[in-house]
Design a protein around this motif. Structure first.
Motif, PDB file in Angstrom:
ATOM      1  N   SER A 164       5.369   5.856  -3.444  1.00 34.10           N
ATOM      2  CA  SER A 164       3.867   5.286  -3.747  1.00 34.10           C
ATOM      3  C   SER A 164       3.017   5.517  -2.451  1.00 34.10           C
ATOM      4  O   SER A 164       3.644   5.226  -1.537  1.00 34.10           O
ATOM      5  CB  SER A 164       4.047   3.778  -4.071  1.00 34.10           C
ATOM      6  N   PRO A 165       1.904   5.823  -2.541  1.00 33.27           N
ATOM      7  CA  PRO A 165       1.224   6.348  -1.595  1.00 33.27           C
ATOM      8  C   PRO A 165       0.378   5.192  -0.826  1.00 33.27           C
ATOM      9  O   PRO A 165      -0.294   5.464   0.269  1.00 33.27           O
ATOM     10  CB  PRO A 165       0.349   7.526  -1.937  1.00 33.27           C
ATOM     11  N   SER A 166       0.320   4.022  -1.289  1.00 36.13           N
ATOM     12  CA  SER A 166      -0.411   3.174  -0.920  1.00 36.13           C
ATOM     13  C   SER A 166       0.185   1.507  -1.235  1.00 36.13           C
ATOM     14  O   SER A 166       0.807   1.690  -2.085  1.00 36.13           O
ATOM     15  CB  SER A 166      -1.885   3.208  -1.862  1.00 36.13           C
ATOM     16  N   SER A 167      -0.351   0.686  -0.572  1.00 31.33           N
ATOM     17  CA  SER A 167       0.006  -0.733  -0.841  1.00 31.33           C
ATOM     18  C   SER A 167      -0.498  -1.232  -2.410  1.00 31.33           C
ATOM     19  O   SER A 167      -0.178  -2.336  -2.763  1.00 31.33           O
ATOM     20  CB  SER A 167      -0.287  -1.616   0.354  1.00 31.33           C
ATOM     21  N   ASP A 168      -1.641  -0.803  -2.725  1.00 27.58           N
ATOM     22  CA  ASP A 168      -2.154  -0.771  -4.050  1.00 27.58           C
ATOM     23  C   ASP A 168      -1.542  -0.989  -5.083  1.00 27.58           C
ATOM     24  O   ASP A 168      -0.629   0.201  -5.553  1.00 27.58           O
ATOM     25  CB  ASP A 168      -3.501   0.301  -4.303  1.00 27.58           C
ATOM     26  N   PHE A 169      -1.000  -1.879  -5.856  1.00 32.22           N
ATOM     27  CA  PHE A 169      -0.034  -2.050  -6.867  1.00 32.22           C
ATOM     28  C   PHE A 169      -0.593  -1.652  -7.904  1.00 32.22           C
ATOM     29  O   PHE A 169       0.302  -1.518  -9.082  1.00 32.22           O
ATOM     30  CB  PHE A 169       0.343  -3.414  -7.128  1.00 32.22           C
ATOM     31  N   ASP A 170      -1.889  -0.740  -8.196  1.00 29.73           N
ATOM     32  CA  ASP A 170      -1.904  -0.111  -9.514  1.00 29.73           C
ATOM     33  C   ASP A 170      -1.024   1.186  -9.401  1.00 29.73           C
ATOM     34  O   ASP A 170      -0.652   1.583 -10.533  1.00 29.73           O
ATOM     35  CB  ASP A 170      -3.536   0.359  -9.311  1.00 29.73           C
ATOM     36  N   TYR A 171      -0.568   1.673  -8.421  1.00 31.11           N
ATOM     37  CA  TYR A 171       0.282   2.737  -8.224  1.00 31.11           C
ATOM     38  C   TYR A 171       1.647   2.230  -8.755  1.00 31.11           C
ATOM     39  O   TYR A 171       2.468   3.148  -9.110  1.00 31.11           O
ATOM     40  CB  TYR A 171       0.260   3.360  -6.723  1.00 31.11           C
ATOM     41  N   GLN A 172       1.853   0.993  -8.618  1.00 28.34           N
ATOM     42  CA  GLN A 172       3.368   0.489  -9.207  1.00 28.34           C
ATOM     43  C   GLN A 172       3.260  -0.264 -10.587  1.00 28.34           C
ATOM     44  O   GLN A 172       4.163  -0.850 -10.893  1.00 28.34           O
ATOM     45  CB  GLN A 172       3.636  -0.257  -8.309  1.00 28.34           C
ATOM     46  N   ARG A 173       2.016  -0.208 -11.067  1.00 28.62           N
ATOM     47  CA  ARG A 173       1.708  -1.059 -12.334  1.00 28.62           C
ATOM     48  C   ARG A 173       2.855  -0.957 -13.669  1.00 28.62           C
ATOM     49  O   ARG A 173       3.448  -1.703 -13.967  1.00 28.62           O
ATOM     50  CB  ARG A 173       0.311  -0.964 -12.752  1.00 28.62           C
ATOM     51  N   ARG A 175       5.544   0.344 -13.345  1.00 27.33           N
ATOM     52  CA  ARG A 175       6.960   0.081 -13.114  1.00 27.33           C
ATOM     53  C   ARG A 175       7.017  -1.603 -12.856  1.00 27.33           C
ATOM     54  O   ARG A 175       8.067  -2.022 -13.442  1.00 27.33           O
ATOM     55  CB  ARG A 175       7.273   0.675 -11.522  1.00 27.33           C
ATOM     56  N   LEU A 176       6.098  -2.262 -12.451  1.00 27.81           N
ATOM     57  CA  LEU A 176       6.075  -3.629 -12.563  1.00 27.81           C
ATOM     58  C   LEU A 176       6.098  -4.209 -13.760  1.00 27.81           C
ATOM     59  O   LEU A 176       6.875  -5.239 -14.050  1.00 27.81           O
ATOM     60  CB  LEU A 176       4.956  -4.013 -11.590  1.00 27.81           C
ATOM     61  N   VAL A 177       5.468  -3.611 -14.862  1.00 29.44           N
ATOM     62  CA  VAL A 177       5.350  -3.830 -16.198  1.00 29.44           C
ATOM     63  C   VAL A 177       6.786  -3.968 -16.703  1.00 29.44           C
ATOM     64  O   VAL A 177       7.330  -4.984 -17.247  1.00 29.44           O
ATOM     65  CB  VAL A 177       4.391  -3.170 -17.014  1.00 29.44           C
ATOM     66  N   GLU A 178       7.562  -2.960 -16.528  1.00 23.29           N
ATOM     67  CA  GLU A 178       8.731  -2.494 -17.187  1.00 23.29           C
ATOM     68  C   GLU A 178       9.628  -3.738 -16.557  1.00 23.29           C
ATOM     69  O   GLU A 178      10.376  -4.395 -17.180  1.00 23.29           O
ATOM     70  CB  GLU A 178       9.299  -1.338 -16.841  1.00 23.29           C
ATOM     71  N   TRP A 179       9.607  -4.139 -15.189  1.00 20.60           N
ATOM     72  CA  TRP A 179      10.483  -5.108 -14.590  1.00 20.60           C
ATOM     73  C   TRP A 179      10.321  -6.441 -15.170  1.00 20.60           C
ATOM     74  O   TRP A 179      11.015  -7.079 -15.411  1.00 20.60           O
ATOM     75  CB  TRP A 179      10.223  -5.091 -12.983  1.00 20.60           C
ATOM     76  N   VAL A 180       9.021  -7.094 -15.180  1.00 20.92           N
ATOM     77  CA  VAL A 180       8.557  -8.231 -15.573  1.00 20.92           C
ATOM     78  C   VAL A 180       8.817  -8.439 -17.209  1.00 20.92           C
ATOM     79  O   VAL A 180       9.424  -9.301 -17.552  1.00 20.92           O
ATOM     80  CB  VAL A 180       7.141  -8.316 -15.585  1.00 20.92           C
TER      81      VAL A 180
END
Length: 399
Positions: A164-173, A175-180
Motif C-alpha cells: 500500500s503506497p499510503s496511510s489512506d485506508f481507501d487503498y486497503q478498503r 482488504r478491510l471489508v473482507e476482514w470485517v
C-alpha cells in the motif's frame, strides 16, 4: 558564516524534536511547556513537522538538552553528535543511557484494552494496528493478545497489504471489508489509533454492520477531532500524554543538573478507558431489554427511574427486572445509575461547570444529591475526580 543566536540567553536552551501534527504529540509538548513555565521558562528550538516530514537535528544547534521522538536510525544519528542530555518519548528504539525513555506504557495500554473487552463478556476479539508505511513499532498488540489468550480466547489481527503506497485506508478498503465480514460477531476490536478506529467504523457502516452491537471499537491513541468526524464518538484509552511530556521535561532537567540516566524507562501508566458510544454494546437478545437500554441512554441526563421504564414499555416492574437479570445479569436500576454516572463524568472531564450547574443539567435535584450519588458510585467526590483527570495535578498529588 551566519551563527545561530539564542533568543533568551539566560534560559536553558532545549530542542524539541517531536511531531506537532497529531493530537497525542501536541499533548506531549503541552506537558513539556507546562513544566518549563513552572521552572522559569525554557528557550525552545522547535522544528514544526508532520507525520512524513523527516525530523533531524541540525549539526550546528547548541543547547543544554533535547526531547525527541527517536523513530528511526537517521534521527538517532543526527542526535549522536550533540553532547547533551536527550530524552526519547517514542515507543520506537530501545531505552539506553545515551537516550533514556519517558513513554506512555504500551504494555499497560494493551492489557487495559484486552481486559476491557474480556470483562464486558466478549468472546471474540480483533486488533488492527497502524499503517505499515509509517514503520511504527507496535508493542500494544502482543499485550492485547496475551490477555485474550489467558482468558482462553483468540485474537484476529488485520493483515494489511505491505505494498500500500499510503496511510489512506481507501487503498486497503477491499482488504478491510473482507476482514470485517469474516469476523465472528459480536466482536470487540482494539484499534491502534482513533484514525484507524474510524476506518473500521466506516467500513462497518458501508457493509451494514452495526457498531457497537456487532462490532465494538476501542482506540489506543486518542484524537478528539477525528472522533468527532467519525460515525459516532470513539471510546479510547486515557494515556495521559501531557504527563509524558511533563515527566520527560522533569527527567531532562534532572540529567542536565548532573543526574545519572535510569536503568529502566519511565513508563506512564494509562489512567483508564473513556467510554463512548463505539463500545456501548447491548448483548441482550431480548428486544424489550434492548428497548429499555436505549430509553435509558436517551434520558440519562434526566431524573429517570424504573417506574418511567415500566410505563414506557408497558410492563410490570418484576417482569422487567427478571428479563434484565437474564439478559444482562444486572437490574434496570443498576443500568440507570451507570448511565447517569457516565453523564456526570463527561461534564466533569469536559467542562469547567460548577457542581450546581452540572446537577441542574443532569437531572439531579440539588448539588448535595449529586455529590452523594457520585461518592457512592465511585468512592470519590466530583472535585477529586475532576482533579485526578488532570494528569499533571494528579501526579503531583501522588508524590
Amino acid at each position: 558564516m551566519i551563527q545561530r543566536l539564542s533568543v533568551y540567553p539566560d534560559r536553558l536552551r532545549i530542542a524539541l524534536l517531536v511531531l506537532n501534527e497529531s493530537h497525542w504529540s501536541r499533548s506531549v509538548l503541552e506537558g513539556v511547556s507546562r513544566f518549563a513555565a513552572e521552572h522559569g521558562g525554557w528557550d525552545f528550538w522547535l522544528n514544526p513537522r508532520g507525520m512524513k516530514t523527516q525530523a533531524l537535528m541540525p549539526s550546528d544547534w547548541k543547547g543544554e538538552g533535547i526531547i525527541a521522538r527517536i523513530s528511526d536510525q537517521r534521527v538517532q544519528d543526527s542526535l549522536e553528535c550533540h553532547d547533551c542530555a536527550t530524552i526519547n518519548v517514542s515507543w520506537h528504539s530501545e531505552h539506553s543511557e545515551r537516550f533514556p525513555k519517558v513513554i506512555a506504557d504500551p504494555v499497560g495500554c494493551g492489557e487495559l484494552a484486552g481486559n476491557f473487552f474480556v470483562q464486558r463478556g466478549f468472546q471474540h476479539f480483533g486488533y488492527i494496528g497502524p499503517p505499515l508505511c509509517f514503520n511504527y513499532r507496535d508493542p500494544v498488540q502482543p499485550a492485547v493478545k496475551r490477555v485474550v489468550e489467558e482468558a482462553n480466547f483468540s485474537l484476529s489481527t488485520f493483515d494489511p497489504d505491505p505494498s500500500s503506497p499510503s496511510s489512506d485506508f481507501d487503498y486497503q478498503r477491499s482488504r478491510l471489508v473482507e476482514w470485517v465480514r469474516a469476523l465472528p460477531k459480536p466482536i470487540g476490536i482494539v484499534a491502534f489509533s482513533t484514525v484507524v478506529a474510524r476506518e473500521v467504523m466506516l467500513t462497518c457502516s458501508a457493509e451494514g454492520i452495526n457498531v457497537p452491537n456487532d462490532v465494538a471499537v476501542l482506540a489506543v491513541e486518542h484524537d478528539p477531532l477525528i472522533s468527532q468526524l467519525s460515525p459516532m464518538p470513539i471510546s479510547y484509552i486515557q494515556q495521559r500524554p501531557e504527563l509524558v511530556g511533563y515527566e520527560a521535561a522533569r527527567e531532562l532537567k534532572r540529567l542536565i543538573s548532573g543526574g545519572e540516566p535510569r536503568e529502566q524507562p519511565i513508563c506512564i501508566a494509562p489512567e483508564g478507558i473513556i467510554e463512548k458510544p463505539s463500545t456501548d454494546t447491548i448483548f441482550a437478545a431480548d428486544e424489550m431489554v434492548q428497548d429499555a437500554v436505549a430509553f435509558i441512554k436517551r434520558n440519562s441526563d434526566t431524573a429517570i427511574n424504573v417506574s418511567d421504564l415500566t410505563r414506557h414499555l408497558d410492563v410490570s416492574r418484576r417482569s422487567l427486572e427478571d428479563r434484565f437479570r437474564k439478559a444482562l445479569n444486572r437490574t434496570p436500576a443498576e443500568e440507570i445509575r451507570h448511565a447517569r454516572l457516565l453523564v456526570l463524568k463527561d461534564y466533569l472531564r469536559q467542562t469547567n461547570l460548577s457542581l450546581a450547574e452540572i446537577s441542574a443539567r443532569s437531572g439531579f435535584s440539588c448539588e448535595n444529591a449529586t455529590l452523594r450519588f457520585f461518592k457512592r458510585m465511585t468512592g470519590m467526590t466530583p472535585g477529586e475526580y475532576r482533579r485526578n483527570y488532570d494528569p499533571i495535578t494528579a501526579a503531583h498529588s501522588e508524590l
